[in-house]
Scaffold this active site. Structure first.
Site, mmCIF file in Angstrom:
data_model
loop_
_atom_site.group_PDB
_atom_site.id
_atom_site.type_symbol
_atom_site.label_atom_id
_atom_site.label_comp_id
_atom_site.label_asym_id
_atom_site.label_seq_id
_atom_site.Cartn_x
_atom_site.Cartn_y
_atom_site.Cartn_z
ATOM 1 C CD GLN A 4 -2.943 -1.148 2.269
ATOM 2 O OE1 GLN A 4 -2.611 -1.712 3.309
ATOM 3 N NE2 GLN A 4 -4.115 -0.558 2.135
ATOM 4 N NE ARG A 58 0.040 -4.721 11.838
ATOM 5 C CZ ARG A 58 -1.093 -5.011 11.209
ATOM 6 N NH1 ARG A 58 -2.150 -4.240 11.342
ATOM 7 N NH2 ARG A 58 -1.201 -6.099 10.475
ATOM 8 C CG HIS A 97 -0.936 -6.128 5.294
ATOM 9 N ND1 HIS A 97 -1.060 -5.490 6.514
ATOM 10 C CD2 HIS A 97 -2.059 -5.800 4.613
ATOM 11 C CE1 HIS A 97 -2.196 -4.815 6.562
ATOM 12 N NE2 HIS A 97 -2.819 -4.987 5.415
ATOM 13 C CG ASN A 149 -3.404 -7.554 8.141
ATOM 14 O OD1 ASN A 149 -3.607 -7.100 9.264
ATOM 15 N ND2 ASN A 149 -4.102 -7.166 7.084
ATOM 16 C CD GLU A 150 -7.796 -7.001 7.961
ATOM 17 O OE1 GLU A 150 -8.107 -7.007 6.766
ATOM 18 O OE2 GLU A 150 -8.068 -6.072 8.730
ATOM 19 C CG ASN A 195 -6.452 -5.509 11.898
ATOM 20 O OD1 ASN A 195 -5.655 -5.288 12.807
ATOM 21 N ND2 ASN A 195 -6.068 -5.908 10.693
ATOM 22 C CE1 TYR A 239 -9.899 0.399 9.363
ATOM 23 C CE2 TYR A 239 -9.530 -1.948 9.626
ATOM 24 C CZ TYR A 239 -9.050 -0.680 9.349
ATOM 25 O OH TYR A 239 -7.725 -0.493 9.065
ATOM 26 C CD GLU A 274 -5.113 -2.949 9.572
ATOM 27 O OE1 GLU A 274 -6.191 -2.720 8.984
ATOM 28 O OE2 GLU A 274 -4.259 -3.734 9.134
ATOM 29 C CD1 TRP A 309 -6.071 2.085 7.207
ATOM 30 C CD2 TRP A 309 -4.362 0.730 7.736
ATOM 31 N NE1 TRP A 309 -5.470 1.717 6.034
ATOM 32 C CE2 TRP A 309 -4.416 0.882 6.341
ATOM 33 C CE3 TRP A 309 -3.352 -0.069 8.295
ATOM 34 C CZ2 TRP A 309 -3.509 0.255 5.490
ATOM 35 C CZ3 TRP A 309 -2.458 -0.695 7.434
ATOM 36 C CH2 TRP A 309 -2.548 -0.533 6.041
ATOM 37 C CD GLU A 334 -8.296 0.528 1.842
ATOM 38 O OE1 GLU A 334 -7.229 0.703 2.434
ATOM 39 O OE2 GLU A 334 -9.063 -0.413 2.090
ATOM 40 C CD1 TRP A 335 -6.506 -3.104 1.038
ATOM 41 C CD2 TRP A 335 -4.884 -3.922 -0.268
ATOM 42 N NE1 TRP A 335 -5.404 -3.364 1.831
ATOM 43 C CE2 TRP A 335 -4.405 -3.868 1.067
ATOM 44 C CE3 TRP A 335 -4.024 -4.400 -1.254
ATOM 45 C CZ2 TRP A 335 -3.114 -4.272 1.420
ATOM 46 C CZ3 TRP A 335 -2.740 -4.805 -0.901
ATOM 47 C CH2 TRP A 335 -2.311 -4.744 0.421
HETATM 48 C C1 FCB Z 1 -7.871 -3.632 6.442
HETATM 49 C C2 FCB Z 1 -6.515 -3.895 5.846
HETATM 50 C C3 FCB Z 1 -5.702 -2.661 5.604
HETATM 51 C C4 FCB Z 1 -6.550 -1.518 5.087
HETATM 52 C C5 FCB Z 1 -7.763 -1.326 5.972
HETATM 53 C C6 FCB Z 1 -8.647 -0.157 5.566
HETATM 54 O O1 FCB Z 1 -8.729 -4.666 6.118
HETATM 55 O O2 FCB Z 1 -5.761 -4.734 6.691
HETATM 56 O O3 FCB Z 1 -4.667 -2.985 4.718
HETATM 57 O O4 FCB Z 1 -6.872 -1.711 3.790
HETATM 58 O O5 FCB Z 1 -8.517 -2.493 5.987
#
Ligand code: FCB
Length: 467
Positions: free
Chosen positions: A16, A73, A118, A162-163, A305, A307, A373, A417, A424-425
């Site tokens: 990223q 991180r 990641h 990660n995730e 993480n 959100y 995150e 984060w 952003e992916w």
């Molecule tokens: C998470 C990801 C991170 C970022 C956030 C917004 O799922 O780990 O890389 O994209 O969302």
């Protein structure tokens, strides 16, 4: 208000921010490949340059220092270190790059938290089956050992993967993350399983070969929304919420923290659905082999993480098709009172984090928790004076403080984060999560602190929140 040695951090990930996609001997990763395919990413954008942290690391360090972070991180790009994914070919320039990052951080009194994986698998390993192939676990373990050996004298906090939920589901069932596979109903469970095996092997390697000397902690970072029944008096909604949590948080934490196996609710729901659909390809959710090192107990802390939150109701499966949503058979909706920030999936629910932390304390035997995150996105018109995001950080940290003081959750740190706007992916650069604004058009990738960054820096400095 916060414990004395509370970790104040911000997080990023290699693909990223780094750019330098072909620089200094780096091999391609699955995200390089994915972005080359038209229509995968918003505006067909990619991380070829991103924030160019490969060349501009010192600017990032300056941002870290201005915020007053105690921790940073970031993730290592596997294919920058090992271009073909194996330890047979080590790219010394990659080693030098991360050595500089780590040494600079340590010299500034900032503790690194390093993520080994990641989302960016070396393409060479994808070509051999990627995370669907059982042999990936040993390859990951070798990579992890190489990193412990090379950087572990200075890195004391490690995240293996990660995730895994996102890699497994978005990458192999929904096809919206690399490697872009759409194989609903089977691939995600297999990928998740191999990720758990890989994580466990790496944890055991650390425990056996490095812990005594390096004295660090190793975990995996799980993403989870907080979930509540839409109607708390409706039994079906309550049961659907349990299934929802089992298929998200439970999928990776039950094996590691609770039983060494997947949640029973998850296994039986998948089996019932297979039966209903007459699926005869064998069990879709794999079992852990007794011949491999156990996955139970392979985390030294809980890395979360968080959100957003969801309200959950019965039903809303995809009908009679083989997919995880149908297995889970739980619909999730947003509470209309929750504000949406930027992207549609992101409702702002700071107190959901407190509830989730309490749930984690009670369910997983009061582990040490790092919030690895948490953040707020901005889309559309640029606002350096991002007062909504500033409020978000204050509100969220207040909930974290309450979790620590009133619920006695052992929260050791918080990582925003993200340090700066980045790739952003599949949303490309259209969604901004930074504490720093990055100007992707000025030819210099200038970093400018947002108002939210100033607020966060103030909180860090005072180590408490103004009420
Ligand atoms: C998470 C990801 C991170 C970022 C956030 C917004 O799922 O780990 O890389 O994209 O969302």
């Amino acid at each position: 208000m916060f414990p004395r040695d509370f970790a104040w951090g911000a997080a990023t990930a290699a693909y990223q921010i780094e750019g330098g996609w072909q620089a200094g001997g780096k091999g391609p990763s699955i995200w390089d490949t994915f972005c080359l395919e038209k229509g995968r990413v918003f505006g067909d954008q990619n991380g070829d340059v991103a924030c160019n942290s490969y060349e501009l690391w010192e600017k990032d360090l300056e941002c870290i220092r201005q915020l007053g972070l105690t921790h940073y991180r970031f993730s290592l790009s596997w294919s920058r270190l090992l271009p073909d994914g194996t330890t047979q070919h080590v790219n010394q320039k990659g080693v030098q790059y991360y050595n500089k990052v780590i040494n600079d951080l340590v010299a500034c009194n900032v503790s690194p938290m390093v993520t080994l994986y990641h989302f960016d698998l070396p393409q060479a390993l994808q070509d051999q089956g990627g995370w669907k192939s059982p042999s990936i676990a040993n390859l990951f373990d070798s990579y992890a050992k190489f990193c412990f050996q090379t950087f572990g004298d200075r890195v004391k906090l490690w995240i293996t993967i990660n995730e895994p939920y996102v890699c497994a589901k978005l990458g192999h069932e929904d096809g919206i993350h690399a490697p872009g596979l759409k194989e609903p109903g089977t691939a995600a469970y297999l990928v998740g399983h191999n990720m758990l095996r890989a994580h466990a092997m790496a944890w055991h390697s650390y425990n056996h070969d490095y812990r005594k000397e390096q004295k660090g902690w190793v975990s995996l970072a799980v993403n989870s929304d907080w979930a509540e029944p839409l109607n708390t008096h409706c039994k079906e909604d309550v049961a659907a919420t349990e299934r929802y949590l089992a298929f998200t948080l439970g999928w990776f934490t039950w094996p590691v923290f609770v039983t060494g196996d997947y949640p029973e609710i998850m296994r039986s729901a998948i089996e019932a659905q297979s039966k209903k659909l007459g699926f005869n390809g064998g069990p879709r959710l794999p079992s852990f082999s007794k011949d491999e090192p156990t996955v139970l107990g392979t985390a030294d802390f809980f890395a979360l993480n968080y959100y957003t939150s969801r309200k959950v109701k019965k039903g809303e499966s995809c009908g009679n098709i083989l997919c995880m949503k149908s297995d889970r058979d739980a619909g999730d909706v947003l509470d209309p009172s929750w504000p949406i920030c930027g992207v549609s999936w992101l409702a702002v629910v700071p107190d959901g984090l407190r509830k989730l932390l309490k749930y984690i304390k009670e369910t997983f035997d009061n582990p040490a928790v790092y919030i690895t995150e948490n953040g707020f996105s901005q889309v559309g018109t640029l606002q350096i004076e991002d007062d909504q995001r500033s409020k978000f950080y204050k509100d969220t940290l207040l909930e974290v403080a309450k979790a620590i003081q009133e619920d006695e959750v052992n929260v050791c740190g918080y990582f925003a984060w993200s340090l700066m706007d980045n790739f952003e992916w599949s949303d490309g650069y259209s969604v901004r999560f930074g504490l720093y604004h990055v100007d992707f058009n000025d030819g210099k990738l200038s970093r400018t602190m947002y108002q939210s960054g100033r607020e966060y820096a103030k909180i860090i400095l005072k180590h408490k929140l103004d009420q």
